[in-house]
Design a protein around this motif. Sequence first.
Motif, PDB file in Angstrom:
ATOM      1  N   MET A  87      30.473  37.975  35.866  1.00 25.26           N
ATOM      2  CA  MET A  87      31.932  37.800  35.871  1.00 25.26           C
ATOM      3  C   MET A  87      32.323  36.516  35.149  1.00 25.26           C
ATOM      4  SD  MET A  87      33.598  39.229  39.411  1.00 25.26           S
ATOM      5  CE  MET A  87      32.367  38.736  40.582  1.00 25.26           C
ATOM      6  N   GLN A  88      31.532  35.452  35.373  1.00 24.99           N
ATOM      7  CA  GLN A  88      31.805  34.183  34.677  1.00 24.99           C
ATOM      8  C   GLN A  88      31.684  34.378  33.173  1.00 24.99           C
ATOM      9  OE1 GLN A  88      29.229  31.196  36.427  1.00 24.99           O
ATOM     10  NE2 GLN A  88      30.962  30.281  37.459  1.00 24.99           N
ATOM     11  N   GLU A  89      30.661  35.144  32.773  1.00 28.42           N
ATOM     12  CA  GLU A  89      30.462  35.377  31.344  1.00 28.42           C
ATOM     13  C   GLU A  89      31.686  36.072  30.751  1.00 28.42           C
ATOM     14  OE1 GLU A  89      26.387  36.215  30.022  1.00 28.42           O
ATOM     15  OE2 GLU A  89      27.212  37.960  29.016  1.00 28.42           O
ATOM     16  N   THR A  90      32.210  37.059  31.483  1.00 25.65           N
ATOM     17  CA  THR A  90      33.402  37.778  31.019  1.00 25.65           C
ATOM     18  C   THR A  90      34.619  36.849  31.023  1.00 25.65           C
ATOM     19  OG1 THR A  90      32.483  39.772  32.020  1.00 25.65           O
ATOM     20  CG2 THR A  90      34.801  39.853  31.392  1.00 25.65           C
ATOM     21  N   ALA A  91      34.803  36.126  32.149  1.00 26.65           N
ATOM     22  CA  ALA A  91      35.995  35.280  32.299  1.00 26.65           C
ATOM     23  C   ALA A  91      36.032  34.158  31.263  1.00 26.65           C
ATOM     24  CB  ALA A  91      36.046  34.692  33.710  1.00 26.65           C
ATOM     25  N   ASN A  92      34.860  33.647  30.893  1.00 25.80           N
ATOM     26  CA  ASN A  92      34.813  32.494  29.989  1.00 25.80           C
ATOM     27  C   ASN A  92      34.486  32.850  28.548  1.00 25.80           C
ATOM     28  OD1 ASN A  92      35.322  30.944  32.241  1.00 25.80           O
ATOM     29  ND2 ASN A  92      33.151  30.584  32.650  1.00 25.80           N
ATOM     30  N   SER A  93      34.477  34.149  28.242  1.00 20.66           N
ATOM     31  CA  SER A  93      34.098  34.508  26.877  1.00 20.66           C
ATOM     32  C   SER A  93      35.179  34.025  25.906  1.00 20.66           C
ATOM     33  CB  SER A  93      33.869  36.016  26.756  1.00 20.66           C
ATOM     34  OG  SER A  93      35.081  36.685  26.610  1.00 20.66           O
ATOM     35  N   PHE A 112      37.361  34.564  53.255  1.00 19.78           N
ATOM     36  CA  PHE A 112      36.379  34.954  52.240  1.00 19.78           C
ATOM     37  C   PHE A 112      37.033  35.011  50.861  1.00 19.78           C
ATOM     38  CE2 PHE A 112      34.832  38.592  49.686  1.00 19.78           C
ATOM     39  CZ  PHE A 112      33.646  38.026  49.253  1.00 19.78           C
ATOM     40  N   ALA A 113      38.208  35.668  50.802  1.00 25.03           N
ATOM     41  CA  ALA A 113      38.890  35.836  49.517  1.00 25.03           C
ATOM     42  C   ALA A 113      39.284  34.486  48.929  1.00 25.03           C
ATOM     43  CB  ALA A 113      40.120  36.718  49.694  1.00 25.03           C
ATOM     44  N   GLU A 114      39.713  33.570  49.798  1.00 20.89           N
ATOM     45  CA  GLU A 114      40.233  32.294  49.300  1.00 20.89           C
ATOM     46  C   GLU A 114      39.160  31.223  49.098  1.00 20.89           C
ATOM     47  OE1 GLU A 114      43.365  31.508  52.079  1.00 20.89           O
ATOM     48  OE2 GLU A 114      44.485  33.257  51.351  1.00 20.89           O
ATOM     49  N   SER A 115      37.945  31.497  49.561  1.00 20.34           N
ATOM     50  CA  SER A 115      36.913  30.457  49.536  1.00 20.34           C
ATOM     51  C   SER A 115      36.227  30.324  48.179  1.00 20.34           C
ATOM     52  CB  SER A 115      35.861  30.747  50.604  1.00 20.34           C
ATOM     53  OG  SER A 115      35.161  31.924  50.252  1.00 20.34           O
ATOM     54  N   ASP A 169      35.245  29.336  44.561  1.00 19.91           N
ATOM     55  CA  ASP A 169      35.583  28.173  43.731  1.00 19.91           C
ATOM     56  C   ASP A 169      35.845  28.560  42.279  1.00 19.91           C
ATOM     57  OD1 ASP A 169      32.985  28.926  43.533  1.00 19.91           O
ATOM     58  OD2 ASP A 169      32.187  26.927  43.227  1.00 19.91           O
ATOM     59  N   LEU A 170      35.636  29.820  41.950  1.00 20.80           N
ATOM     60  CA  LEU A 170      35.939  30.298  40.596  1.00 20.80           C
ATOM     61  C   LEU A 170      37.369  30.863  40.628  1.00 20.80           C
ATOM     62  CD1 LEU A 170      34.339  30.784  37.848  1.00 20.80           C
ATOM     63  CD2 LEU A 170      34.018  33.119  38.652  1.00 20.80           C
ATOM     64  N   LEU A 201      37.951  34.587  40.157  1.00 18.32           N
ATOM     65  CA  LEU A 201      37.379  35.385  41.233  1.00 18.32           C
ATOM     66  C   LEU A 201      38.285  35.340  42.468  1.00 18.32           C
ATOM     67  CD1 LEU A 201      35.010  37.094  42.180  1.00 18.32           C
ATOM     68  CD2 LEU A 201      33.740  35.009  42.673  1.00 18.32           C
ATOM     69  N   LYS A 202      38.828  34.173  42.749  1.00 27.60           N
ATOM     70  CA  LYS A 202      39.732  34.003  43.892  1.00 27.60           C
ATOM     71  C   LYS A 202      40.954  34.917  43.756  1.00 27.60           C
ATOM     72  CE  LYS A 202      42.008  30.141  46.240  1.00 27.60           C
ATOM     73  NZ  LYS A 202      42.050  28.670  46.272  1.00 27.60           N
ATOM     74  N   GLU A 203      41.500  34.959  42.558  1.00 31.19           N
ATOM     75  CA  GLU A 203      42.667  35.801  42.309  1.00 31.19           C
ATOM     76  C   GLU A 203      42.327  37.277  42.537  1.00 31.19           C
ATOM     77  OE1 GLU A 203      43.884  35.713  38.236  1.00 31.19           O
ATOM     78  OE2 GLU A 203      45.650  36.981  38.586  1.00 31.19           O
ATOM     79  N   LEU A 204      41.171  37.688  42.031  1.00 32.72           N
ATOM     80  CA  LEU A 204      40.737  39.080  42.176  1.00 32.72           C
ATOM     81  C   LEU A 204      40.516  39.435  43.643  1.00 32.72           C
ATOM     82  CD1 LEU A 204      38.121  39.177  39.293  1.00 32.72           C
ATOM     83  CD2 LEU A 204      40.059  40.726  39.502  1.00 32.72           C
ATOM     84  N   LEU A 205      39.820  38.556  44.359  1.00 33.15           N
ATOM     85  CA  LEU A 205      39.500  38.832  45.758  1.00 33.15           C
ATOM     86  C   LEU A 205      40.769  38.864  46.610  1.00 33.15           C
ATOM     87  CD1 LEU A 205      36.322  36.605  46.174  1.00 33.15           C
ATOM     88  CD2 LEU A 205      36.394  39.104  46.175  1.00 33.15           C
ATOM     89  N   THR A 206      41.692  37.938  46.328  1.00 34.59           N
ATOM     90  CA  THR A 206      42.933  37.903  47.094  1.00 34.59           C
ATOM     91  C   THR A 206      43.688  39.214  46.893  1.00 34.59           C
ATOM     92  OG1 THR A 206      42.981  35.522  46.765  1.00 34.59           O
ATOM     93  CG2 THR A 206      45.010  36.537  47.536  1.00 34.59           C
ATOM     94  N   HIS A 207      43.698  39.696  45.656  1.00 31.20           N
ATOM     95  CA  HIS A 207      44.350  40.985  45.387  1.00 31.20           C
ATOM     96  C   HIS A 207      43.648  42.118  46.143  1.00 31.20           C
ATOM     97  CE1 HIS A 207      46.579  44.011  43.062  1.00 31.20           C
ATOM     98  NE2 HIS A 207      45.446  44.691  43.094  1.00 31.20           N
ATOM     99  N   ALA A 208      42.315  42.126  46.046  1.00 31.76           N
ATOM    100  CA  ALA A 208      41.547  43.230  46.640  1.00 31.76           C
ATOM    101  C   ALA A 208      41.691  43.277  48.161  1.00 31.76           C
ATOM    102  CB  ALA A 208      40.076  43.110  46.246  1.00 31.76           C
TER     103      ALA A 208
END
Lengths: 322, 322
Positions: A148-154, B24-27, B29-30, B33-40
């Motif tokens: 995911m980092q690879e995708t996000a930071n590409s 879990f969603a908010e923890s 540090d990326l 990823l936080k945005e995605l998890l919060t949505h999910a």
Amino acid sequence: MQTFSIFEPISDQLNQVDDRLKEFAESSDLPSLKELLTHAFDSTGKLARPALTLLTAGFHPNNGAKVVTMATAVEMLHVATLIHDDTVDEADTRRGRVTVSSNWGRHTAVLLGDYVFAASATYVCATGNIRVIKRFSETIMDLSRGQMQETANSRNIQHGMDEYFERIYFKTASLFSTSGESGAILSGASESTVQSLKTYSEKIGLAFQVVDDVLDITGTQQAIGKPVGSDLFNGVITLPTIYAIEDPDCREKVELFLTNPSNTELHSEIVDAIKGSDVGEKSYKFADQLIEEAKLALKPLEDNDCKKSLLDLADFIISRNT
Amino acid sequence: MQTFSIFEPISDQLNQVDDRLKEFAESSDLPSLKELLTHAFDSTGKLARPALTLLTAGFHPNNGAKVVTMATAVEMLHVATLIHDDTVDEADTRRGRVTVSSNWGRHTAVLLGDYVFAASATYVCATGNIRVIKRFSETIMDLSRGQMQETANSRNIQHGMDEYFERIYFKTASLFSTSGESGAILSGASESTVQSLKTYSEKIGLAFQVVDDVLDITGTQQAIGKPVGSDLFNGVITLPTIYAIEDPDCREKVELFLTNPSNTELHSEIVDAIKGSDVGEKSYKFADQLIEEAKLALKPLEDNDCKKSLLDLADFIISRNT
């Protein structure tokens, strides 16, 4: 199966792993699933990760059964990630073989990957060791996080060394680390031995990915099985590019290419410039340092056949060209 | 969070689960990823599966911590499967909210699903109970297998009752079963109590899916949040269709539609024919039988608030219309 010479001390066990993988693929009662699994497990390569689990178990007497089960799980997890990676990357082939996603569709590939992920976890459960089970789950999180980092930071040229290092830990070194750590834990080795082998495994994992990233640009299409410079082409900034853009001229070109990814002429120009520079040498030096650190971590351990193999494996990682 | 009235006896614990999911969603540090998890995790609905874990733990004294952790894991697993299912189905929305795959792309959705799958497994590991961890991994295999069977057997009118039953066990009832079984196990209940609650949970899981499949064709688009007759439209043969094609006329039309999936007029004709027939009634009778079996399984257990909720939950499953 013909064992890779470095893995000679564990060749019997590695053959057991290979048998277990084939059994798993063939045991499905759903015909379409059996076909998919047989395809997915037909190209297991050198089995480097399970070999690492078997070798790191060689520093404490143990009956081997749990270690073989764990080694099987490690390879299953690796295969599951390849299935999902090929789906995400829309890769048609991997090492000359058609991918699950290109042949059976990405929908099937997503679900098959899930199935193999979960199956690998059931194998780890069979070891009965909670510490190992937990590490294994965390590693699956690391693997997806790395991707995911690879995708996000590409296409983001601002991401330098720190981000690169974190990402290659997640996408590659975490599984190497868990493969080695779990072998040591399941053998019943002391905590200090476990930590030595964990450090060794993580370091060779990092070096493995660095070499992969260098070969992507300095290798030949025939040797690496994909077009040269694929990473840059896909907007993934790896160590060679990080070194290359220290030169302002090159940085300008890379910046231009990242915003104009269809400019294949510019891509070739950058690849040629990197090939002609000292970037490859510097990158190998970086990998070499990791390999030396890996070997150093083994110093406190007794000398035996497994240790010799681990030292040879470290050297092989830096010397490989495919 | 407003607890669904049936879940009153466990509302405190269910709120803890809700908090744990948000944490879990908010923890992460990326940021991405936080945005995605919060949505999910923003649309968790009634939390039926974790509620099942909490209720089935109500037949033996326990401190509740492990059960809350397990209940959290169960919902995380459910969310992970929704992310991958929406990716595979190419769904734009789910219950009125945009899906991860349509908003952030299917690549990200595949990797996010993997991440949440793995994270759920680490929560299960925290219970320290190998039996529960193993069942959980097997359930992930069942879930992906159920979806693969659905894909492999789509548009195949030859697949009847047995295949349908097996498939809905894998895709739905397995997770219900594991949710209930694990609550009972972690509470320290006797093996006979565990088996009773496992049977109850599996049966309501099967009934839940049957009702879902009936509502797909007898419900309104507004109530079910998707076009009426979506299953048939996607070539998925469910119980209403299996009953409907007992009538030779209808069978002929369904056969024709399955080979001409763009014939929307024929699709409407079939849906109207099924709505006007006794297929809905017969299907509900089938679900009702499962609900009765589920309630019967609870008979040996002591009467308490949790048992009352489980009986009410069984009734709710058959009476729901969304």
